[in-house]
Write a protein that holds these residues in place. Structure first.
Motif, PDB file in Angstrom:
ATOM      1  N   PRO A 331      16.806 -48.596  46.225  1.00 52.84           N
ATOM      2  CA  PRO A 331      16.181 -48.536  47.530  1.00 52.84           C
ATOM      3  C   PRO A 331      15.670 -47.270  47.836  1.00 52.84           C
ATOM      4  O   PRO A 331      14.477 -46.987  48.588  1.00 52.84           O
ATOM      5  N   VAL A 332      16.503 -46.397  47.530  1.00 52.61           N
ATOM      6  CA  VAL A 332      16.048 -44.986  47.794  1.00 52.61           C
ATOM      7  C   VAL A 332      14.660 -44.338  47.179  1.00 52.61           C
ATOM      8  O   VAL A 332      14.115 -43.457  47.877  1.00 52.61           O
ATOM      9  N   PHE A 333      14.443 -45.009  46.099  1.00 53.58           N
ATOM     10  CA  PHE A 333      13.152 -44.483  45.235  1.00 53.58           C
ATOM     11  C   PHE A 333      12.222 -45.785  45.508  1.00 53.58           C
ATOM     12  O   PHE A 333      11.003 -45.722  44.807  1.00 53.58           O
ATOM     13  N   ALA A 334      12.220 -46.491  46.661  1.00 52.59           N
ATOM     14  CA  ALA A 334      11.234 -47.723  46.893  1.00 52.59           C
ATOM     15  C   ALA A 334       9.994 -46.934  46.935  1.00 52.59           C
ATOM     16  O   ALA A 334       9.621 -45.834  47.638  1.00 52.59           O
ATOM     17  N   GLY A 335       8.779 -47.457  46.142  1.00 51.12           N
ATOM     18  CA  GLY A 335       7.474 -46.953  46.597  1.00 51.12           C
ATOM     19  C   GLY A 335       7.373 -45.695  45.587  1.00 51.12           C
ATOM     20  O   GLY A 335       5.995 -45.193  45.373  1.00 51.12           O
ATOM     21  N   ALA A 336       8.468 -45.385  44.871  1.00 47.12           N
ATOM     22  CA  ALA A 336       7.934 -44.213  43.761  1.00 47.12           C
ATOM     23  C   ALA A 336       7.185 -44.746  42.473  1.00 47.12           C
ATOM     24  O   ALA A 336       7.187 -46.023  42.217  1.00 47.12           O
ATOM     25  N   ARG A 337       6.419 -44.122  42.168  1.00 46.86           N
ATOM     26  CA  ARG A 337       5.329 -44.495  40.891  1.00 46.86           C
ATOM     27  C   ARG A 337       6.517 -44.759  39.658  1.00 46.86           C
ATOM     28  O   ARG A 337       7.505 -43.849  39.274  1.00 46.86           O
ATOM     29  N   ALA A 338       6.197 -45.982  39.029  1.00 46.52           N
ATOM     30  CA  ALA A 338       6.871 -46.154  37.669  1.00 46.52           C
ATOM     31  C   ALA A 338       6.167 -46.900  36.776  1.00 46.52           C
ATOM     32  O   ALA A 338       5.369 -47.554  37.016  1.00 46.52           O
ATOM     33  N   PHE A 339       6.428 -46.666  35.341  1.00 45.92           N
ATOM     34  CA  PHE A 339       5.745 -47.455  34.382  1.00 45.92           C
ATOM     35  C   PHE A 339       6.673 -48.187  33.740  1.00 45.92           C
ATOM     36  O   PHE A 339       7.666 -47.569  33.126  1.00 45.92           O
ATOM     37  N   VAL A 340       6.648 -49.489  33.957  1.00 44.50           N
ATOM     38  CA  VAL A 340       7.736 -50.524  34.050  1.00 44.50           C
ATOM     39  C   VAL A 340       7.502 -51.461  32.516  1.00 44.50           C
ATOM     40  O   VAL A 340       6.497 -51.978  32.715  1.00 44.50           O
ATOM     41  N   ASN A 341       8.406 -51.893  32.024  1.00 39.20           N
ATOM     42  CA  ASN A 341       8.170 -52.942  30.773  1.00 39.20           C
ATOM     43  C   ASN A 341       9.177 -54.196  31.121  1.00 39.20           C
ATOM     44  O   ASN A 341       9.112 -55.070  30.291  1.00 39.20           O
ATOM     45  N   GLY A 342      10.099 -54.109  32.032  1.00 38.96           N
ATOM     46  CA  GLY A 342      10.949 -55.136  32.240  1.00 38.96           C
ATOM     47  C   GLY A 342      12.277 -54.900  31.728  1.00 38.96           C
ATOM     48  O   GLY A 342      13.396 -55.595  32.076  1.00 38.96           O
ATOM     49  N   THR A 343      12.376 -53.907  30.607  1.00 36.63           N
ATOM     50  CA  THR A 343      13.626 -53.917  29.665  1.00 36.63           C
ATOM     51  C   THR A 343      14.509 -53.523  30.485  1.00 36.63           C
ATOM     52  O   THR A 343      15.870 -54.039  30.372  1.00 36.63           O
ATOM     53  N   SER A 344      14.552 -52.205  31.154  1.00 31.48           N
ATOM     54  CA  SER A 344      15.757 -51.803  31.903  1.00 31.48           C
ATOM     55  C   SER A 344      16.177 -52.838  32.959  1.00 31.48           C
ATOM     56  O   SER A 344      17.676 -52.853  33.092  1.00 31.48           O
ATOM     57  N   GLN A 345      15.327 -53.588  33.605  1.00 27.66           N
ATOM     58  CA  GLN A 345      15.909 -54.671  34.547  1.00 27.66           C
ATOM     59  C   GLN A 345      16.884 -55.467  33.869  1.00 27.66           C
ATOM     60  O   GLN A 345      17.739 -56.089  34.299  1.00 27.66           O
ATOM     61  N   ARG A 346      16.169 -55.959  32.631  1.00 24.28           N
ATOM     62  CA  ARG A 346      17.035 -56.971  32.050  1.00 24.28           C
ATOM     63  C   ARG A 346      18.206 -56.418  31.498  1.00 24.28           C
ATOM     64  O   ARG A 346      19.353 -57.013  31.601  1.00 24.28           O
TER      65      ARG A 346
END
Ligand code: PLP
Length: 378
Positions: A331-346
């Motif tokens: 939540p503290v970084f909501a809106g921060a720019r990110a390059f995401v591929n789904g791996t860390s969430q998984r």
């Protein structure tokens, strides 16, 4: 039944002798002979020219980024999957943290990291630094990262807070960047109860960080300041504790690796259970400091998820933990720019960090394995 902790401090009479020596010497201050010797011994161990003992790894990251030029109007690229303290200092400097996702070993995805930097540079963003994290004690892939960053003229800060004693291609963790950072927090492979270190081959960087860390005092008799300073130094007493721990580091590393082997021997063949960071046959546990042994569950094969595994362990007074919640989901970084591929969430949703402290006995690990086997239906 005694509680089994995730990664408890492992302290013996060796450390007591060092701390008593510091107390008796009268150097009860954030400077003294143990601080100097601790810095020197760490430089020798890691093959880095200069070191600065500090009050925390977070302080070391803050000074590293400030020295490299992080300030408002610049961006620092950071792995999303890490402990928040990797990202806080970017914000302390007024720079923008930009997050990048992981590969399957949870460490940063080097391809995505470099592509992200390319995109930012194309857009005209000043990427003032890139931070790598050697997650859970395993080095990032520096063969790919170091030349990639050099090509893009982005300096590297290596957050090796979790990785003291790990190596990559024969080189020690914390030695790959323009600056390297260690943490001696109470849960780390070695501890000063709280503390950290900044390392660099750049003498000017360490000298200036040392001056900032001691309230930015000008070298005159009265108190004169031309820059904003910090009170970030490590005390002589804690440096003595650190020297005692450093003298035992090889023994503690060997025990963490033995614990990894015990888990792998017992659970390595369980369908749907993968040990994090052991998929690349070219790299071995001997390169990993095995700070935390983590398993990842395949929900399509294993009938239980991490919550059930952690609950079953907790019921037996055994501490375990999910993997770091990625920064782009915080939540503290909501809106921060990110390059995401789904791996860390998984990985966050399917991983569990197991008790790995070097003070644990074989009996303790057998207790953990017993609960895991039962919960995983073995
Ligand atoms: C990856 C990482 N970076 C930074 C830190 C911060 O270190 P410290 O607690 O010494 O400030 C930690 C751990 O605490 C960490 O795990």
């Amino acid at each position: 039944m005694t509680r089994i902790h995730l990664s408890k401090a492992d302290v013996t009479g060796v450390e007591q002798d060092y701390v008593l020596d510091a107390m008796r010497s009268g150097w009860i201050a954030p400077l003294g002979p143990h601080v100097d010797a601790f810095e020197q011994e760490m430089c020798e161990r890691l093959g880095v020219q200069h070191a600065l003992a500090l009050s925390s790894g977070t302080a070391a990251l803050h000074l590293a980024l400030q020295e490299i030029g992080a300030r408002p109007g610049t961006a620092v690229v950071v792995p999303s999957m890490t402990f928040a303290a990797t990202a806080w200092p970017v914000v302390y400097c007024g720079a923008e943290p930009i997050f990048v996702d992981s590969g399957d070993d949870a460490n940063l995805d080097v391809g995505l990291f470099l592509e992200g930097i390319d995109t930012l540079q194309r857009e005209g963003t000043t990427v003032v630094a890139a931070v790598s994290v050697d997650l859970f004690g395993r080095s990032a892939d520096y063969d790919a990262l170091v030349p990639g960053l050099a090509e893009r003229e982005v300096p590297l800060v290596e957050d090796a807070a979790e990785a003291l004693g790990a190596t990559f291609g024969g080189r020690q963790a914390a030695s790959f960047g323009r600056a390297g950072v260690l943490s001696f927090n109470g849960n780390k492979i070695m501890t000063t109860s709280g503390g950290g270190m900044l390392l660099s081959d750049d003498k000017h960087l360490i000298d200036h960080a040392r001056y900032l860390s001691t309230q930015a005092r000008q070298p005159v008799d009265y108190y004169e300041h031309t820059e904003i300073g910090y009170n970030y130094r490590l005390s002589n007493l804690l440096a003595a504790l650190g020297r005692g721990q450093l003298a035992r580091l090889d023994e503690m590393l060997a025990r963490r690796r033995e614990i990894r082997q015990l888990y792998v021997a017992a659970l390595g063949d369980v369908p749907g259970v993968r040990f994090l960071g052991r998929d690349d046959p070219a790299r071995s546990d001997a390169e990993d400091n095995c700070w935390l042994t983590c398993i990842v569950l395949d929900p399509t094969v294993v009938g239980v998820g991490p919550e059930q595994v952690m609950a079953a362990l907790a019921a037996e007074d055994i501490e375990s933990r999910p993997l770091w919640k990625p920064m782009h989901l915080q939540p503290v970084f909501a809106g921060a720019r990110a390059f995401v591929n789904g791996t860390s969430q998984r990985l966050f949703e399917t991983g569990v960090a197991l008790p790995s402290g070097s003070g644990l006995t074989d009996g303790d690990i057998e207790r953990v394995i017993g609960v895991l086997k039962e919960t995983l239906g073995q």
